[in-house]
Design a protein around this motif. Structure first.
Motif, short mmCIF file in Angstrom:
data_model
loop_
_atom_site.label_atom_id
_atom_site.label_comp_id
_atom_site.label_asym_id
_atom_site.label_seq_id
_atom_site.Cartn_x
_atom_site.Cartn_y
_atom_site.Cartn_z
N ILE A 389 0.85 -1.19 0.00
CA ILE A 389 0.00 0.00 0.00
C ILE A 389 0.88 1.24 0.00
CG2 ILE A 389 -1.75 1.33 1.25
CD1 ILE A 389 -2.70 -1.38 2.43
N SER A 390 0.71 2.08 -1.02
CA SER A 390 1.46 3.33 -1.11
C SER A 390 0.56 4.49 -0.70
CB SER A 390 1.97 3.55 -2.54
OG SER A 390 2.45 4.88 -2.69
N ILE A 391 0.98 5.23 0.34
CA ILE A 391 0.21 6.39 0.79
C ILE A 391 0.28 7.51 -0.24
CG2 ILE A 391 0.09 8.18 2.57
CD1 ILE A 391 1.01 6.03 4.58
N GLU A 392 1.46 7.72 -0.84
CA GLU A 392 1.60 8.79 -1.84
C GLU A 392 0.73 8.53 -3.06
OE1 GLU A 392 5.75 9.10 -2.68
OE2 GLU A 392 6.14 10.40 -0.95
N LEU A 393 0.67 7.28 -3.52
CA LEU A 393 -0.12 6.95 -4.70
C LEU A 393 -1.58 6.66 -4.37
CD1 LEU A 393 2.26 4.58 -6.73
CD2 LEU A 393 1.76 6.99 -7.17
N GLN A 394 -1.88 6.45 -3.09
CA GLN A 394 -3.22 6.02 -2.68
C GLN A 394 -3.63 4.78 -3.48
OE1 GLN A 394 -5.44 7.72 -0.06
NE2 GLN A 394 -3.23 7.83 0.33
N MET A 395 -2.72 3.81 -3.48
CA MET A 395 -2.93 2.61 -4.29
C MET A 395 -2.52 1.37 -3.52
SD MET A 395 -1.56 1.74 -8.16
CE MET A 395 -2.01 3.37 -8.75
N LEU A 396 -3.30 0.32 -3.70
CA LEU A 396 -3.02 -1.00 -3.12
C LEU A 396 -2.76 -1.98 -4.24
CD1 LEU A 396 -5.05 -2.85 -0.37
CD2 LEU A 396 -4.71 -3.94 -2.60
N TYR A 467 -6.43 -0.43 13.43
CA TYR A 467 -6.26 -0.12 12.01
C TYR A 467 -6.75 -1.32 11.20
CZ TYR A 467 -3.17 3.79 13.23
OH TYR A 467 -2.66 4.96 13.72
N ALA A 468 -7.43 -1.02 10.09
CA ALA A 468 -8.00 -2.10 9.28
C ALA A 468 -8.10 -1.69 7.82
CB ALA A 468 -9.40 -2.47 9.81
N LEU A 469 -8.12 -2.71 6.97
CA LEU A 469 -8.62 -2.55 5.60
C LEU A 469 -10.12 -2.79 5.69
CD1 LEU A 469 -6.25 -5.00 3.63
CD2 LEU A 469 -5.85 -2.59 4.05
N HIS A 470 -10.93 -1.95 5.05
CA HIS A 470 -12.36 -2.23 5.05
C HIS A 470 -13.07 -1.45 3.95
CE1 HIS A 470 -13.41 1.65 6.91
NE2 HIS A 470 -12.39 1.46 7.72
N GLY A 471 -14.23 -1.96 3.55
CA GLY A 471 -15.05 -1.26 2.59
C GLY A 471 -15.77 -0.09 3.25
N VAL A 472 -16.13 0.91 2.47
CA VAL A 472 -16.92 2.03 2.99
C VAL A 472 -18.11 2.29 2.08
CG1 VAL A 472 -14.97 3.12 4.16
CG2 VAL A 472 -15.53 3.80 1.84
N TYR A 473 -19.23 2.68 2.69
CA TYR A 473 -20.43 2.99 1.91
C TYR A 473 -20.83 4.45 2.07
CZ TYR A 473 -22.36 1.80 6.57
OH TYR A 473 -22.60 1.71 7.92
N TRP A 474 -20.00 5.27 2.75
CA TRP A 474 -20.38 6.65 3.03
C TRP A 474 -19.53 7.68 2.29
CZ3 TRP A 474 -18.72 2.97 6.36
CH2 TRP A 474 -17.41 3.08 6.82
N HIS A 475 -18.57 7.27 1.50
CA HIS A 475 -17.88 8.21 0.62
C HIS A 475 -17.44 7.48 -0.64
CE1 HIS A 475 -13.56 7.18 0.76
NE2 HIS A 475 -13.65 6.97 2.06
N ASP A 476 -17.08 8.26 -1.66
CA ASP A 476 -16.68 7.68 -2.95
C ASP A 476 -15.57 8.53 -3.55
OD1 ASP A 476 -16.53 6.24 -5.26
OD2 ASP A 476 -18.55 6.69 -5.98
N VAL A 477 -14.50 8.73 -2.76
CA VAL A 477 -13.38 9.55 -3.23
C VAL A 477 -12.09 8.74 -3.24
CG1 VAL A 477 -14.40 11.74 -2.53
CG2 VAL A 477 -12.99 10.47 -0.89
N PHE A 478 -12.18 7.47 -3.58
CA PHE A 478 -11.01 6.60 -3.58
C PHE A 478 -9.95 7.15 -4.53
CE2 PHE A 478 -14.90 4.18 -2.84
CZ PHE A 478 -14.66 3.83 -1.52
N GLY A 479 -8.71 7.10 -4.06
CA GLY A 479 -7.61 7.74 -4.78
C GLY A 479 -7.18 9.02 -4.11
N LYS A 480 -7.92 9.43 -3.05
CA LYS A 480 -7.58 10.61 -2.26
C LYS A 480 -7.61 10.25 -0.79
CE LYS A 480 -9.89 13.74 -5.53
NZ LYS A 480 -10.96 14.76 -5.67
N VAL A 481 -6.79 10.95 0.02
CA VAL A 481 -6.84 10.69 1.46
C VAL A 481 -8.21 11.09 1.98
CG1 VAL A 481 -4.35 10.96 1.78
CG2 VAL A 481 -5.83 12.96 1.99
N ARG A 482 -8.71 10.33 2.95
CA ARG A 482 -10.04 10.65 3.46
C ARG A 482 -10.26 10.13 4.88
NH1 ARG A 482 -15.38 11.90 1.70
NH2 ARG A 482 -16.68 11.74 3.57
N SER A 483 -9.64 9.02 5.24
CA SER A 483 -10.00 8.32 6.48
C SER A 483 -9.32 8.95 7.69
CB SER A 483 -9.60 6.85 6.38
OG SER A 483 -8.23 6.67 6.67
#
Length: 525
Positions: A389-396, A467-483
């Motif tokens: 998981i790259s924080i800079e790229l926001q990619m897994l 800390y966890a990997l998990h799905g979210v149903y309350w936002h849709d901005v994947f590719g940007k920091v949010r959590s």
């Protein structure tokens, strides 16, 4: 980059538990939602567990691993029959009647927890108990391993009220294991049965024939057709509360209102008295028009089935190109925003276009390209699974050995590369998946006088503290920091990873634990 594990003493638990059409106040509140639950994550508390005796450990093993019964032990074969009765596989079953019915490694209270079942689940069991240590109802071996205590958390009665009131379990493997709604203001009442029109007027002040809000038509489409009313609900009986579910108030027809800013997973929805009601996982009925239905995300990761490098289109309105008979690139179609592609490594026009394994070319300037990870632990050399998981790229990127097999965009902590002890940054280091929950409830940080109550967060995989990997149903901005620290995934991607990682969660179980660690996760800049 920081490859070594982060010491436990230097990390505080943080996190966040997709975008949906929310009322503005709730949308603002969810921005600050925390990933980690306010309490210990469901099922966590394996500390101070004792090693199971050899005999108990053998009984906890899958049936095929147990020694074959000695059919000739005596003339009647009674020892063989008795041993067979302690194994699942003869058609006997038990039901979970608690929010968490723990499965233990041995038939005793202090034995390690292997996972848990959720209320309404029915699993195969042995015909006879393997003991009664701290469990008057008896410890029963269950499939594929472990023991469950029959009592407050489990029943041999497959017609128990909790089972009868639970028409279905989570739709495991689907992007959304339940249908999700978020409360409007004021939040919905929690009914204890399908209420009559008179009860609705008394509780809510509704008048007969009152028109429903216009947004309900949109929600009806998102939720799909209502389910048939089951015999339990047709009977008018009050809903039971599974052991471990909260119940602070109780009136003849309802249990008060839901908490402000609540989100729910719905097991079923029913049409009743001209309204739609949803059944929550804690067995409450809520009027649907007092909620907003969650709109599913279009975000999907990409499976890597050929040699190449995963990449994602980060612009809107991007054209794909294809070579014509003369070899000249001509517009061919469209590459949707955040669509995933696998690049072959070939470029054209001085690097302006990149070839994909789909046979089309994409403008290189529109792509976010994965940086393929290095084998720092020997996992790749041994062909094992691991996640980068790259924080800079926001990619897994998920790997099997040295080969990437899946990639997606994520949302990590708003603190970016900051110190997770003082900011909402995602912790960096090397970790292992230790707990997996089909769904789990996560409580938000205190927000003035309110907090966010996020129920049934899908496909949760804890790897360090909360800390966890998990799905979210309350936002849709994947590719940007949010959590607030967790690694947020689009539910379809969270579902894919959940089935791919270790430890596996047996069919019918809601969670599985592995204190020795499952799939490796490496989080870095």
């Amino acid at each position: 980059m920081r490859a070594p594990p982060v010491p436990e003493a230097h990390v505080q638990h943080r996190g966040s538990p997709r975008r949906l059409p929310l009322v503005p106040a709730l949308a603002a509140a969810l921005l600050a939602a925390a990933c980690g639950p306010g309490e210990e994550p469901p099922g966590r508390s394996a500390e101070a567990q004792h090693a199971a005796p050899d005999r108990a450990a053998a009984l906890a093993a899958p049936p095929e691993a147990l020694p074959a019964p000695d059919a000739g032990a005596d003339a009647e074969g009674e020892p063989a029959a008795a041993r067979e009765a302690l194994r699942p596989g003869r058609g006997d079953r038990l039901a979970s009647i608690a929010m968490r019915t723990f499965v233990h490694a041995a038939p005793e209270r202090r034995a390690a927890r292997l996972g848990y079942l959720r209320a309404g689940a029915i699993v195969e069991r042995a015909a006879a108990p393997s003991g009664h240590d701290g469990c008057p109802g008896g410890w029963y071996a269950v499939h594929p391993r472990g023991f469950v205590c029959v009592g407050r958390g489990a029943s041999l009665d497959l017609e128990h009220d909790v089972v009868a009131a639970t028409p279905a379990g989570p739709r495991r493997g689907e992007p959304y294991p339940y249908r999700y709604v978020v409360s409007r203001k004021p939040p919905p009442h929690l009914y204890v049965h399908l209420p009559s029109a008179a009860e609705q007027r008394r509780v809510e002040g509704r008048t007969r024939g009152q028109a429903l809000p216009g947004w309900t038509r949109r929600d009806e489409a998102l939720l799909g057709a209502p389910d048939p009313i089951t015999p339990f609900f047709a009977s008018g009986r009050a809903l039971p509360k599974p052991f471990g579910a909260a119940e602070k108030l109780r009136f003849p027809a309802h249990r008060g209102r839901a908490k402000a800013d609540s989100a729910f997973g719905l097991i079923s929805t029913f049409e009743w008295t001209g309204r739609r009601f949803g059944l929550t996982t804690e067995l409450d009925l809520i009027p649907i028009e007092r909620t907003s239905a969650v709109a599913p995300t279009a975000m999907r990761g990409v499976e890597v089935k050929t040699e190449g490098t995963p990449a994602f289109v980060m612009h809107h309105g991007v054209r794909t190109l294809k070579p014509d008979a003369s070899g000249e690139l001509k517009p061919d179609g469209w590459a949707p925003h955040r669509s995933g592609w696998v690049l072959t490594g070939k470029t054209a026009a001085g690097g302006a276009y990149a070839e994909t394994d789909a046979g089309v070319w994409v403008p290189a300037s529109t792509l976010r390209v994965a940086r393929l990870g290095r084998d720092l632990w020997g996992h790749a050399a041994r062909g094992r699974k691991w996640i980068d998981i790259s924080i800079e790229l926001q990619m897994l990127v998920a790997y099997e050995g040295e080969r990437p097999v899946f990639a997606t965009l994520v949302s990590t902590g708003r603190g970016e590369l900051g110190d997770p002890a003082t900011t909402s940054a995602t912790v960096q280091g090397t970790f292992f998946v230790r707990e997996k929950h089909v769904t789990a409830t996560m409580d938000g940080d205190d927000l003035s006088e309110t907090s966010v109550d996020l129920r049934d967060v899908p496909y949760v995989q804890y790897f360090h503290n909360s800390y966890a990997l998990h799905g979210v149903y309350w936002h849709d901005v994947f590719g940007k920091v949010r959590s607030s620290g967790c690694v947020n995934l689009a539910p379809p991607d969270a579902a894919w990873l959940f089935e791919w990682t270790d430890p596996p969660v047996p069919e019918g179980w809601h969670a599985a634990f592995n204190d020795k660690g499952g799939t490796l996760i490496y989080i870095h800049a």
